[in-house]
Enzyme design. Sequence first.
Site, PDB file in Angstrom:
ATOM      1  N   HIS A  82       0.824  -1.209   0.000  1.00 41.47           N
ATOM      2  CA  HIS A  82       0.000   0.000   0.000  1.00 41.47           C
ATOM      3  C   HIS A  82       0.863   1.266   0.000  1.00 41.47           C
ATOM      4  CE1 HIS A  82      -3.177   2.655   2.025  1.00 41.47           C
ATOM      5  NE2 HIS A  82      -3.799   2.160   0.957  1.00 41.47           N
ATOM      6  N   LYS A  90       3.346   4.458  -0.996  1.00 46.67           N
ATOM      7  CA  LYS A  90       3.439   5.476  -2.043  1.00 46.67           C
ATOM      8  C   LYS A  90       4.781   6.194  -1.838  1.00 46.67           C
ATOM      9  CE  LYS A  90      -1.163   5.512  -0.469  1.00 46.67           C
ATOM     10  NZ  LYS A  90      -1.576   4.269  -1.041  1.00 46.67           N
ATOM     11  N   ASP A 113      16.981  11.247  -7.416  1.00 46.10           N
ATOM     12  CA  ASP A 113      18.412  11.556  -7.283  1.00 46.10           C
ATOM     13  C   ASP A 113      18.925  11.434  -5.853  1.00 46.10           C
ATOM     14  OD1 ASP A 113      18.889  11.915  -9.954  1.00 46.10           O
ATOM     15  OD2 ASP A 113      18.803  14.102  -9.913  1.00 46.10           O
ATOM     16  N   HIS A 164      -9.062  11.376   1.927  1.00 44.55           N
ATOM     17  CA  HIS A 164      -8.137  10.248   1.872  1.00 44.55           C
ATOM     18  C   HIS A 164      -6.838  10.550   2.618  1.00 44.55           C
ATOM     19  CE1 HIS A 164      -5.619   7.215  -0.484  1.00 44.55           C
ATOM     20  NE2 HIS A 164      -6.611   6.487  -0.016  1.00 44.55           N
ATOM     21  N   LYS A 174      -4.150  10.879   5.353  1.00 47.60           N
ATOM     22  CA  LYS A 174      -3.853  10.166   6.597  1.00 47.60           C
ATOM     23  C   LYS A 174      -2.853  11.029   7.375  1.00 47.60           C
ATOM     24  CE  LYS A 174      -4.079   6.810   3.088  1.00 47.60           C
ATOM     25  NZ  LYS A 174      -5.408   6.396   3.121  1.00 47.60           N
ATOM     26  N   ASP A 216       0.189  18.757  19.550  1.00 50.13           N
ATOM     27  CA  ASP A 216       0.852  19.810  20.326  1.00 50.13           C
ATOM     28  C   ASP A 216       1.534  20.846  19.455  1.00 50.13           C
ATOM     29  OD1 ASP A 216       0.023  18.239  22.436  1.00 50.13           O
ATOM     30  OD2 ASP A 216       1.988  17.368  22.800  1.00 50.13           O
TER      31      ASP A 216
END
Length: 477
Positions: A220, A222, A227, A395, A397, A402
Amino acid sequence: MVSILLIFHFCIVVAFTVRILLRDDLFPPARLAWFVVLILVPYFGSIIYFLFGEIDIGHEADKRHKRIFDQIRARAAAYMGTSEAADDLIDPLYHPAFRYAASINGFQPVAGNRATLMADAAATNASLIADIDAATEQVHVLYYIWLTDKTGTEVAEALIRAAGRGVTCRAMADGLGSRAMIKSQLWSRMKEAGVQMAVALPLNNLPRTLLTSRVDLRNHRKITVIDGRITYCGSRNSADPEFLVKAKYAPWVDIMLRFEGPIVTQNELLFLSDWIATTGEALDSFPLKANVGQEGFPAQVIGDGPTERRGATPQLFSSLIACAQDSLTLSTPYFVPDATVLEAICAAAHRGVKVTLIFPRRNDSWIVAAASRSYYRKLLTAGCRIFEYEGGLLHAKTLTMDGLVTLIGSSNLDLRSFDLNYENNILLQDPEVTQAVCDRQASYVAQSETVHLEKVRAWPVHMRIWNNAIATIGPVL
């Protein structure tokens, strides 16, 4: 015939019950949920348990992962230093969370990082394409969902251009989430152009996968690394916000940070762990840049998956939540926490932390939506604030606390992210970046409907029964 069927029924229930009782890795709620399924629908439940009941990617895959990550940890230590040095970078209040995060992969906090919050999907893609077009050495990309839409095609074309000018390009996609891309002419064109291609957890031998593992154990992650100097981290797949495969829930609302600094090397090591596990290449054959941080904040990469120790992600979230002093804000599309995380959130609210939870109003999974809402009364009673986002499928996450600490990446607050998926996240300590993410979270709240305790208490009986019934089998979802 009736007697034979009854005996067969009894044998199935007993056999799978004994198997479930023999498993030391299951918590009592998960055992109970499987017992409910087996009693209510024994034949169907047995098939489901056989296919999806056990989190096992295979003995050889486990051994390979351990061997690879022993090498990754050694390389990370050589580039990143020790835990003793890392402690000096982090406010003592948050040492427990950062130390726990380091225990998962061996990636310690490293200083000298910088990050820019991308404005939106268009700005993210424009920035990413510009970075790939400016690459001179190598580009690494890994996506769970890679579509052949505008976004996915633009990324692929940028890789083709980079490969054409001699840049080493490695592209990887999940075998299930990106199955249409993998079969497409665009995938073939990348290959022909010299882009090195790999499929994470391929489905080309489905019968063997069904017999030896689980088809829903997915990558899952991404990850984009350019470079060895730039990396992107967040919730965005290589797909348009319109997300045509589930267009009625669009737009998909994502969040992405663009990082520079030593954190890039950690994210590249995580990418290479997947690449090596799939291709069998040796880690020593990949040159890595030792990015030396100048001025910048401390951060660390966290990679989790079914070949890491069980419970690592919920324990990470619980450790973070337990460190919150004043405020804690979470956004996630899928909220089906285990008891550890749920109780940590409620405990934070009870001790006076301002807890804000942001979920999508309309979810692409009706099962997750029902299970999520079964927790609303408990959360609201504890003092949490809950908002349901109305501007599309939220979507993003994110976790901020604080005004200082941010966690961003691919992990949802559900059992799939906790147990089944390979995930990637970055944990950082910086007031400026955290304020930028907090401002983005505030924009989500501004487009949301507040969920009040009185409204939840007024839900009809059938709705409460439905939500709680779905949540009862939450551990097997």
